[in-house]
Design a protein around this motif. Structure first.
Motif, short mmCIF file in Angstrom:
data_model
loop_
_atom_site.label_atom_id
_atom_site.label_comp_id
_atom_site.label_asym_id
_atom_site.label_seq_id
_atom_site.Cartn_x
_atom_site.Cartn_y
_atom_site.Cartn_z
N VAL A 73 10.63 9.62 0.90
CA VAL A 73 9.68 10.11 1.89
C VAL A 73 10.18 11.50 2.21
O VAL A 73 9.24 12.55 2.29
CB VAL A 73 10.04 9.25 3.17
N ALA A 74 11.41 12.06 2.26
CA ALA A 74 11.74 13.32 2.38
C ALA A 74 11.37 14.25 1.49
O ALA A 74 10.84 15.41 1.79
CB ALA A 74 13.42 13.32 2.34
N TYR A 75 11.28 14.24 0.17
CA TYR A 75 10.82 14.97 -0.70
C TYR A 75 9.42 15.04 -1.06
O TYR A 75 8.88 16.13 -1.53
CB TYR A 75 11.80 14.71 -2.19
N LYS A 76 8.64 13.97 -0.92
CA LYS A 76 7.13 13.80 -1.08
C LYS A 76 6.48 13.74 0.30
O LYS A 76 5.06 13.84 0.13
CB LYS A 76 6.90 12.53 -1.90
N GLN A 77 6.93 14.00 1.48
CA GLN A 77 6.44 13.76 2.73
C GLN A 77 5.04 14.99 2.82
O GLN A 77 5.23 15.97 2.13
CB GLN A 77 7.21 13.96 3.81
N PRO A 78 3.99 14.65 3.32
CA PRO A 78 3.54 13.38 3.90
C PRO A 78 3.26 12.18 2.88
O PRO A 78 2.42 12.46 1.80
CB PRO A 78 2.48 13.42 4.98
N VAL A 79 3.58 10.90 2.89
CA VAL A 79 3.55 9.88 1.65
C VAL A 79 3.25 8.61 2.48
O VAL A 79 3.63 8.42 3.70
CB VAL A 79 5.01 9.93 0.88
N THR A 80 2.55 7.82 1.51
CA THR A 80 1.99 6.60 1.88
C THR A 80 3.11 5.57 1.66
O THR A 80 3.74 5.76 0.47
CB THR A 80 0.51 6.32 1.59
N LYS A 81 2.89 4.43 2.15
CA LYS A 81 3.90 3.27 1.50
C LYS A 81 3.49 2.77 0.11
O LYS A 81 4.16 2.69 -0.46
CB LYS A 81 3.74 2.15 2.73
N GLY A 82 2.12 2.99 -0.01
CA GLY A 82 1.71 2.65 -1.36
C GLY A 82 2.32 3.74 -2.55
O GLY A 82 2.73 3.01 -3.63
N ASP A 83 2.25 4.88 -2.02
CA ASP A 83 3.03 6.05 -2.99
C ASP A 83 4.67 5.73 -3.20
O ASP A 83 5.23 5.65 -4.24
CB ASP A 83 2.97 7.44 -2.34
N ILE A 105 12.36 8.32 9.86
CA ILE A 105 11.08 8.47 9.58
C ILE A 105 10.05 8.17 10.61
O ILE A 105 10.61 7.45 11.61
CB ILE A 105 10.78 7.81 8.29
N GLU A 106 9.06 8.98 10.54
CA GLU A 106 7.76 8.73 11.62
C GLU A 106 6.47 8.81 11.01
O GLU A 106 6.66 9.19 9.82
CB GLU A 106 8.16 9.86 12.87
N ILE A 107 5.55 8.00 11.74
CA ILE A 107 4.35 8.21 11.21
C ILE A 107 3.84 9.67 11.64
O ILE A 107 3.63 9.99 12.75
CB ILE A 107 3.30 6.91 11.83
N LYS A 108 3.16 10.09 10.36
CA LYS A 108 2.69 11.59 10.52
C LYS A 108 0.95 11.54 10.72
O LYS A 108 0.57 12.59 11.13
CB LYS A 108 2.89 12.37 9.44
N GLY A 109 0.40 10.59 10.46
CA GLY A 109 -1.04 10.44 10.50
C GLY A 109 -1.58 9.45 9.47
O GLY A 109 -0.82 8.59 9.15
N LYS A 110 -2.78 9.56 9.14
CA LYS A 110 -3.39 8.74 8.31
C LYS A 110 -4.13 9.45 7.25
O LYS A 110 -4.55 10.76 7.36
CB LYS A 110 -4.44 8.05 8.82
N SER A 111 -3.92 8.73 5.93
CA SER A 111 -4.53 9.57 4.99
C SER A 111 -5.99 9.47 4.84
O SER A 111 -6.40 8.73 5.55
CB SER A 111 -3.76 8.76 3.48
N GLU A 112 -6.53 10.07 3.92
CA GLU A 112 -7.90 10.35 3.91
C GLU A 112 -8.39 9.48 2.68
O GLU A 112 -9.75 9.13 2.60
CB GLU A 112 -8.51 11.65 3.51
N GLY A 113 -7.60 8.81 2.05
CA GLY A 113 -7.88 7.89 1.00
C GLY A 113 -8.21 6.44 1.54
O GLY A 113 -8.69 6.34 2.52
N ILE A 114 -8.77 5.83 0.45
CA ILE A 114 -9.39 4.31 0.78
C ILE A 114 -8.38 3.68 1.61
O ILE A 114 -7.19 3.38 1.49
CB ILE A 114 -9.81 3.65 -0.52
N GLY A 115 -9.12 2.89 2.88
CA GLY A 115 -8.42 2.31 3.64
C GLY A 115 -7.54 3.14 4.63
O GLY A 115 -6.95 2.41 5.83
N ARG A 116 -7.54 4.20 4.48
CA ARG A 116 -6.80 5.12 5.46
C ARG A 116 -5.47 4.76 5.83
O ARG A 116 -4.91 4.48 6.88
CB ARG A 116 -7.65 5.55 7.00
#
Length: 156
Positions: A73-83, A105-116
């Motif tokens: 999470v620290a190196y790839k942020q923002p990152v999804t659980k799937g990633d 860690i904290e929730i930073k938002g939602k991805s624009e990918g499938i299922g957001r």
């Protein structure tokens, strides 16, 4: 104070004087620059004695899985659980939940990918926990490189 403007150099000078004062051996604590601010922290030499006096337990350590997840999470942020799961190769639900509970860690938002899916990133508490002021202070992969393995002896 009272909506008066205080010059930045006065504040910097006052902080410098306080840090100089509390770094002396007379004090068991010091003023440290952490997480983009300043905190009074116990000096390492006094930590054990003060912990005994206050009967405090040291912070619980992170499990290996939590540390791996937090690193990703620290190196790839923002990152999804799937990633995170793709990188780790295992389910990371429990680790992410525990890191959220510990507020590292904290929730930073939602991805624009499938299922957001939710995007995760490190928190201010992460900075304080690891004693850094910004993500740029994290060690870089080149800092971990090891010399190439050599077989035999070098010859001149």
């Amino acid at each position: 104070m009272f909506e008066a403007e205080i010059p930045v150099d006065h504040v910097v000078s006052a902080i410098y004087d306080l840090r100089k004062k509390y770094n002396q051996d007379d004090f068991s604590f010091a003023l440290e620059h952490l997480g983009g601010g300043y905190q009074f922290l116990t000096k390492p030499a006094y930590q054990t004695s003060i912990s005994i006096l206050l009967r405090q337990q040291s912070q619980k350590k992170l499990s290996t899985a939590q540390l791996e997840t937090l690193s990703i999470v620290a190196y790839k942020q923002p990152v999804t659980k799937g990633d995170v799961e793709q990188i780790r190769g295992v389910n990371s639900d429990y680790s992410i939940q525990k890191l959220l509970e510990k507020e590292l860690i904290e929730i930073k938002g939602k991805s624009e990918g499938i299922g957001r899916p939710l995007l995760y990133g490190t928190s201010q508490k992460f900075m304080e926990y690891f004693g850094i002021n910004s993500i740029q202070e994290l060690p870089q992969p080149k800092d971990f490189s090891q010399p190439e393995n050599q077989i035999g002896e070098e010859r001149d």
